[in-house]
Design an enzyme around this catalytic site. Structure first.
Site, mmCIF file in Angstrom:
data_model
loop_
_atom_site.group_PDB
_atom_site.id
_atom_site.type_symbol
_atom_site.label_atom_id
_atom_site.label_comp_id
_atom_site.label_asym_id
_atom_site.label_seq_id
_atom_site.Cartn_x
_atom_site.Cartn_y
_atom_site.Cartn_z
ATOM 1 N N THR A 237 -34.659 21.911 28.681
ATOM 2 C CA THR A 237 -34.447 21.130 27.225
ATOM 3 C C THR A 237 -35.288 21.713 26.286
ATOM 4 O OG1 THR A 237 -33.944 19.355 29.012
ATOM 5 C CG2 THR A 237 -34.190 18.814 26.667
ATOM 6 N N VAL A 238 -35.046 21.146 24.931
ATOM 7 C CA VAL A 238 -36.035 21.365 23.871
ATOM 8 C C VAL A 238 -36.197 19.800 23.281
ATOM 9 C CG1 VAL A 238 -35.586 23.760 23.442
ATOM 10 C CG2 VAL A 238 -34.027 21.641 22.331
#
Length: 534
Positions: A353-354
Site C-alpha cells: 500500500t502507499v
C-alpha cells in the site's frame, strides 16, 4: 555499491514548514505534490498529484487499478471518502465452487474487484480542489513518459515481486505484467531509469476526461475485453456503475484526543477498538514490558472481533456503535491478564500500500491511502495501459455463513485505512501506516507514542514496532529492546525477531500548530520516505 547496505544507525529529525507539506513513501511523488502546491493548488490537489505519481514511481505497492480512502479536513470539518470497489455483478460463490475453488485465489482474474482509485481522484478534485484536474495529473504523466531512477526500497520489492511472479504466475493472462514491469526478463535495478508509455497514456486519458475514459470509454472497453478473453468477471457494466461514497468518519476519544478513522468496510474500526480496550487496562508507561503486553493483548482481541464482523457496512452482524462502546471495551479488557492469551487464530497475509499526508497554509489537510492490496495486486495488467488490477477480492470468504462472504456488488473487508487526530475540535493532523494487517497496529502505536509519550512525529515513526500475527506469536523489529522481548516471552508470548523492518508498515505524519500554522512532519525510515515542504 550496495544501496541497501546500512552498517550505521541513521537519524532523521522532524521536518518543519509553513506554506505547505507533503509526506509520502517516495521522494519524487512528494515533489510532485509540492510542485502543485507551489502552482497555487491546495492540499487536496497536492494529494491527488502525489497519489497519481505514486502509481508510477512506486508500482510495487499501488496502481491505477486499486482502491483508495481519504480523510479530508477543510473549513473545520472532517470528511470521509470511500473509493473502494465491489465484487463484479456476474461473480458468485456458486460459480467459483462449480469451478472447484475452496477459496478465492491470490492472483489472476478471479480476485479482481472494481477499481476505485481514478474515481476517487476525480471526486476529491471536484469537491475540494482548486486547480484543474488535468493540471494536477501532469507530474505523474511526466514521470511515466520521461522516466525516473528506481529508488532503493522500490528496487528491492520490485525484484522480489518479479521472482515470485516468475514462479507462480506462469499462465497466459500474466504475460502483460512481464511485458510491462519486466520487459528485459528482470526487474529494473536500483538507480536504473524506468518509464512506462502505456501508463502515461492512461493517465492522460483519465486527466482529459475526468475519469470518463476509465469507467465508460476506451479503457473500460479494454478491461472488459481482457476479462472476457481470460474468463474473468469484471465487466464494462461494473465499471460504468461505479460511484465513490462520502461517509461519516468514526472516532474514539483517547486521553484527550479524538482519533478518527473511515467506517467499515475498512479495518480502521479495529484500531479504535484496540485503543478503547487498552485504556481500560491501566496507565501507559514508556518502554515498559507490562504496558506493551497489555497493548498486544488489546490488539489481539480487537483484531479477532474485527475479522469476525467487519465487511461492507450493511452486511455487518453487529453495529459499529456497540463495538466502540464502553460496555464492549470493558468486557474485552476483562480478559487481559498477566499472561498471553490465545484468541481464535486466523491467517494474516502481507500487504502492499502507499500512504500520503498533505497540508497547506490555509489549514486544509488530507490523510490519503491507496493500494493494489498485495504488492502489484492480482498480477493482471491490461496490455499497453499500465493498469495493474488489484486482488482485493482475495479477502472474500466462500463460506456462506461468514459475514464477509462473496456476493455480487458487495465490498469486501478492506485493509487500507487513513487516520486523523483532533483535539477539542481543532485539527492536529493526518497520519497513517500502510502494510496489510499491520495498519491498525501501526495506527495504535502511532497514537499511543504521540499521546501517551509526547514523541515528535519522526521519533513516533522511528520507534521499533511490534506486530501480532496470530495466536501468541508476536514479531518485533531487530532494534526492538531485548529486555522487553525477554519479558514478553516470560508472559507467554512467542516473540520472533525479524531480520528487517519491511513487514512492519510504512508511515507518514503531519501535525499542525493551530496557533502559528507551522507544520511538522515525520516520514518513514523503513522505505524511500520523503517530505517536501516550503
Amino acid at each position: 555499491m550496495d544501496h541497501l547496505f546500512h552498517p550505521f544507525t541513521g537519524k532523521r529529525h522532524t521536518v518543519f514548514g509553513r506554506k505547505g507539506m507533503v509526506a509520502t513513501s517516495q521522494p519524487l511523488a512528494a515533489q510532485a505534490g509540492l510542485e502543485i502546491l507551489q502552482k497555487g493548488g491546495n492540499a487536496i490537489d497536492a494529494a491527488i498529484a502525489t497519489a497519481a505519481a505514486l502509481t508510477v514511481v512506486e508500482p510495487t505497492s499501488n496502481g491505477i487499478g486499486g482502491d483508495a480512502f481519504a480523510l479530508v479536513w477543510t473549513k473545520d470539518q472532517l470528511h470521509g471518502l470511500n473509493a473502494s470497489g465491489a465484487a463484479p455483478r456476474s461473480i458468485s460463490v456458486e460459480k467459483l465452487r462449480e469451478k472447484g475453488y475452496e477459496k478465492i485465489p491470490t492472483y489472476g482474474v478471479l480476485p479482481v474487484t472494481v477499481p476505485g482509485v481514478p474515481a476517487g481522484w476525480v471526486e476529491l478534485s471536484k469537491k475540494f480542489g482548486k486547480l484543474p484536474f488535468k493540471e494536477v495529473l501532469e507530474p505523474a504523466i511526466r514521470y511515466a513518459e520521461e522516466g525516473y531512477p528506481v529508488s532503493p526500497v522500490l528496487g528491492k520489492f520490485w525484484d522480489s515481486a518479479y521472482r515470485k511472479f516468475k514462479e507462480t504466475c506462469t499462465s497466459e493472462e500474466f504475460t502483460s505484467w512481464f511485458d510491462t514491469f519486466a520487459p528485459n526478463d528482470r526487474a529494473p535495478h536500483i538507480g536504473e531509469m524506468w518509464s512506462s508509455p502505456g501508463h502515461a497514456s492512461t493517465l492522460r486519458q483519465i486527466a482529459e476526461t475526468d475519469g470518463h475514459a476509465f469507467y465508460h470509454g476506451e479503457l473500460a472497453e479494454k478491461m472488459d475485453a481482457f476479462m472476457k478473453q481470460h474468463d474473468g468477471y469484471l465487466s464494462k457494466e461494473d465499471l460504468a456503475d461505479y460511484k465513490v461514497e462520502w461517509v461519516d468518519p468514526i472516532s474514539t476519544t483517547y486521553n484527550g484526543y479524538d482519533v478518527w478513522e473511515i467506517p467499515p468496510n475498512g479495518q480502521g474500526l479495529i484500531a479504535l477498538m484496540a485503543l478503547n480496550i487498552f485504556k481500560q487496562t491501566g496507565d501507559s508507561k514508556w518502554q515498559d514490558a507490562e504496558t506493551i503486553h497489555r497493548q498486544i493483548e488489546a490488539m489481539k482481541l480487537a483484531f479477532t472481533d474485527g475479522k469476525a464482523f467487519v465487511t461492507d457496512l450493511d452486511e455487518m452482524p453487529i453495529d459499529v456503535p456497540h463495538l466502540l462502546s464502553g460496555e464492549y471495551a470493558t468486557k474485552r479488557a476483562a480478559l487481559i491478564g498477566k499472561q498471553a492469551i490465545n484468541p481464535e487464530p486466523y491467517e494474516l497475509p502481507k500487504g502492499g500500500t502507499v500512504y500520503l499526508a498533505a497540508a497547506d497554509e490555509e489549514g486544509n489537510m488530507i490523510s490519503y491511502i491507496q493500494s493494489n492490496y498485495m504488492g502489484f495486486g492480482s498480477g493482471i495488467v491490461i496490455p499497453d495501459t499500465g493498469i495493474a488490477l488489484q486482488n482485493r477480492g482475495h479477502d472474500f470468504s466462500l463460506d456462506k455463513e461468514h459475514p464477509n462472504v462473496l456476493k455480487p456488488g458487495k465490498r469486501t473487508y478492506h485493509t487500507i485505512i487513513p487516520g486523523f487526530l483532533t483535539k477539542e475540535g481543532q485539527a492536529i493532523g493526518p497520519f497513517g501506516v500502510m502494510g496489510g494487517y499491520m495498519q491498525p497496529q501501526g495506527h495504535f502505536q502511532v497514537v499511543t507514542n504521540t499521546v501517551d509519550h509526547q514523541l515528535n512525529p519522526q521519533a513516533t515513526l522511528d520507534m521499533p514496532r511490534w506486530q501480532w500475527v496470530g495466536g501468541k506469536t508476536v514479531h518485533v523489529e531487530p532494534e526492538f529492546p531485548n529486555y522487553i522481548a525477554q519479558s514478553l516471552i516470560r508472559k507467554g508470548h512467542n516473540v520472533q525477531v525479524m531480520s528487517d523492518g519491511g513487514s512492519f508498515g510504512r508511515g507518514q505524519i503531519i501535525w499542525r500548530d493551530p496557533e502559528t500554522g507551522v507544520l511538522q512532519g515525520g516520514t518513514e525510515s523503513r522505505t524511500d520516505g520523503a517530505i517536501a515542504t516550503w
